[in-house]
Design a protein around this motif. Structure first.
Motif, mmCIF file in Angstrom:
data_model
loop_
_atom_site.group_PDB
_atom_site.id
_atom_site.type_symbol
_atom_site.label_atom_id
_atom_site.label_comp_id
_atom_site.label_asym_id
_atom_site.label_seq_id
_atom_site.Cartn_x
_atom_site.Cartn_y
_atom_site.Cartn_z
ATOM 1 N N UNK A 106 1.240 10.591 7.331
ATOM 2 C CA UNK A 106 2.391 10.560 6.420
ATOM 3 C C UNK A 106 2.672 9.151 5.915
ATOM 4 N N UNK A 107 2.388 8.149 6.747
ATOM 5 C CA UNK A 107 2.637 6.765 6.355
ATOM 6 C C UNK A 107 1.580 6.247 5.392
ATOM 7 N N UNK A 108 0.334 6.592 5.646
ATOM 8 C CA UNK A 108 -0.758 6.053 4.824
ATOM 9 C C UNK A 108 -0.984 6.827 3.528
ATOM 10 N N UNK A 109 -0.745 8.133 3.538
ATOM 11 C CA UNK A 109 -1.100 8.969 2.392
ATOM 12 C C UNK A 109 -0.448 8.530 1.075
ATOM 13 N N UNK A 110 0.872 8.233 1.038
ATOM 14 C CA UNK A 110 1.461 7.809 -0.235
ATOM 15 C C UNK A 110 0.844 6.524 -0.778
ATOM 16 N N UNK A 111 0.485 5.603 0.112
ATOM 17 C CA UNK A 111 -0.172 4.373 -0.325
ATOM 18 C C UNK A 111 -1.551 4.679 -0.892
ATOM 19 N N UNK A 112 -2.270 5.594 -0.271
ATOM 20 C CA UNK A 112 -3.590 5.979 -0.773
ATOM 21 C C UNK A 112 -3.465 6.598 -2.168
ATOM 22 N N UNK A 113 -2.423 7.395 -2.376
ATOM 23 C CA UNK A 113 -2.183 7.972 -3.706
ATOM 24 C C UNK A 113 -2.013 6.865 -4.743
ATOM 25 N N UNK A 114 -1.209 5.854 -4.407
ATOM 26 C CA UNK A 114 -0.978 4.748 -5.330
ATOM 27 C C UNK A 114 -2.268 3.986 -5.613
ATOM 28 N N UNK A 115 -3.077 3.812 -4.576
ATOM 29 C CA UNK A 115 -4.336 3.084 -4.722
ATOM 30 C C UNK A 115 -5.311 3.853 -5.614
ATOM 31 N N UNK A 116 -5.397 5.158 -5.417
ATOM 32 C CA UNK A 116 -6.286 5.967 -6.252
ATOM 33 C C UNK A 116 -5.832 5.943 -7.713
ATOM 34 N N UNK A 117 -4.514 5.972 -7.910
ATOM 35 C CA UNK A 117 -3.996 5.864 -9.285
ATOM 36 C C UNK A 117 -4.345 4.503 -9.878
ATOM 37 N N UNK A 118 -4.233 3.444 -9.068
ATOM 38 C CA UNK A 118 -4.558 2.100 -9.545
ATOM 39 C C UNK A 118 -6.017 2.011 -9.974
ATOM 40 N N UNK A 119 -6.896 2.690 -9.253
ATOM 41 C CA UNK A 119 -8.314 2.678 -9.610
ATOM 42 C C UNK A 119 -8.530 3.292 -10.990
ATOM 43 N N UNK A 120 -7.776 4.343 -11.288
ATOM 44 C CA UNK A 120 -7.927 4.984 -12.606
ATOM 45 C C UNK A 120 -7.434 4.086 -13.734
ATOM 46 N N UNK A 121 -6.608 3.082 -13.401
ATOM 47 C CA UNK A 121 -6.080 2.177 -14.422
ATOM 48 C C UNK A 121 -7.012 0.999 -14.713
ATOM 49 N N UNK A 122 -8.065 0.861 -13.904
ATOM 50 C CA UNK A 122 -9.024 -0.214 -14.157
ATOM 51 C C UNK A 122 -9.773 0.043 -15.458
ATOM 52 N N UNK A 123 -10.016 -1.007 -16.249
ATOM 53 C CA UNK A 123 -10.871 -0.833 -17.432
ATOM 54 C C UNK A 123 -12.240 -0.314 -16.988
ATOM 55 N N UNK A 124 -12.877 0.501 -17.823
ATOM 56 C CA UNK A 124 -14.147 1.104 -17.428
ATOM 57 C C UNK A 124 -15.204 0.077 -17.026
ATOM 58 N N UNK A 125 -15.327 -1.067 -17.735
ATOM 59 C CA UNK A 125 -16.317 -2.065 -17.291
ATOM 60 C C UNK A 125 -16.053 -2.563 -15.875
ATOM 61 N N UNK A 126 -14.762 -2.754 -15.521
ATOM 62 C CA UNK A 126 -14.422 -3.228 -14.175
ATOM 63 C C UNK A 126 -14.718 -2.152 -13.137
ATOM 64 N N UNK A 127 -14.401 -0.896 -13.466
ATOM 65 C CA UNK A 127 -14.690 0.193 -12.535
ATOM 66 C C UNK A 127 -16.191 0.336 -12.334
ATOM 67 N N UNK A 128 -16.943 0.265 -13.427
ATOM 68 C CA UNK A 128 -18.397 0.408 -13.348
ATOM 69 C C UNK A 128 -19.011 -0.717 -12.525
ATOM 70 N N UNK A 129 -18.502 -1.925 -12.692
ATOM 71 C CA UNK A 129 -19.031 -3.080 -11.966
ATOM 72 C C UNK A 129 -18.816 -2.943 -10.460
ATOM 73 N N UNK A 130 -17.719 -2.286 -10.081
ATOM 74 C CA UNK A 130 -17.377 -2.157 -8.657
ATOM 75 C C UNK A 130 -17.623 -0.754 -8.103
ATOM 76 N N UNK A 131 -18.340 0.059 -8.856
ATOM 77 C CA UNK A 131 -18.589 1.429 -8.429
ATOM 78 C C UNK A 131 -19.322 1.482 -7.092
ATOM 79 N N UNK A 132 -20.194 0.506 -6.851
ATOM 80 C CA UNK A 132 -20.945 0.500 -5.583
ATOM 81 C C UNK A 132 -20.021 0.312 -4.377
#
Length: 240
Positions: A175-201
């Motif tokens: 319960x403590x970690x899950x909301x933070x993980x949600x925020x983190x996953x949302x933050x990943x979707x906000x990365x520009x595609x070049x930045x996401x692609x560069x860090x996909x590994x």
């Protein structure tokens, strides 16, 4: 944010350095199982002393239905929400993430040829650490007090942050970690595609580990689905 227009890039970097240090320290403390046990014992002793002295008080709310990690229960007993160090870690990460996603901070990162404050690097590091910790906790058993225990044979492959999924974490830790993980996953979707692609590994192994984790909340799975559909899907189509 109130004084955002008057904050320089150098000051932004200093604030990010400070929050990075706070989060790293909180994360290291939470990973120390001996320290966790000492805090739990201290909290239990303080609660017993307060109850014996007949202290009366109210519970402490932090807003949004959340209860403070430290306060007094309605029965007059002192409580430190268990595990306290986990709550401190999560709170530090949340504040750090909110600043990294602040429009002015993110704007400076995108508008400068050189990311002086290292916003993209910091964001990638923070998100991968949070996802790895969640996956690691899901891959270990926990006792009734929420302390992480090593899983059975094969629970870890010996590499840092890469314990195999298959165990479970306590309901409170989930319960403590899950909301933070949600925020983190949302933050990943906000990365520009070049930045996401560069860090996909870095992202992809952690995202696939989350899929294999047991008892992951449905909200986390929905955010995970968005990452695959909006970020990974276009890259797959691009490569065809």
């Amino acid at each position: 944010r109130t004084h955002g227009g008057r904050i320089s890039r150098g000051q932004i970097k200093q604030m990010l350095d400070m929050l990075d240090a706070c989060y790293s320290h909180a994360r290291n403390c939470d990973a120390d199982q001996n320290l966790r046990r000492e805090v739990e014992m201290t909290a239990a002793a303080a609660s017993a002393t307060a109850a014996a002295n007949g202290y009366k008080g109210g519970s402490v709310s932090t807003g949004g239905g959340a209860v403070s990690s430290l306060g007094w229960s309605s029965t007059g007993s002192m409580f430190m929400s268990n595990p306290l160090l986990l709550h401190v870690e999560v709170d530090c990460a949340r504040v750090y993430l909110s600043l990294l996603l602040d429009p002015q901070v993110a704007g400076e990162s995108c508008s400068q040829e050189t990311d002086v404050a290292g916003v993209e690097r910091r964001l990638v590091k923070l998100t991968t650490q949070v996802l790895a910790d969640f996956a690691d906790s899901s891959g270990k058993g926990v006792d009734s007090q929420g302390s992480r225990q090593e899983g059975g044979e094969g629970s870890s492959n010996g590499e840092e942050g890469m314990s195999a999924p298959g165990g479970c974490m306590s309901q409170e830790e989930m319960s403590s970690r899950a909301p933070l993980v949600e925020l983190v996953l949302h933050a990943i979707t906000q990365l520009p595609q070049p930045a996401f692609k560069k860090n996909l590994h870095l992202f992809f192994p952690l995202l696939t580990r989350l899929i294999a984790c047991q008892s992951v909340p449905s909200k986390v799975l929905r955010k995970l689905s968005v990452v695959f559909s909006e970020c990974i899907g276009p890259l797959v189509l691009e490569g065809q």
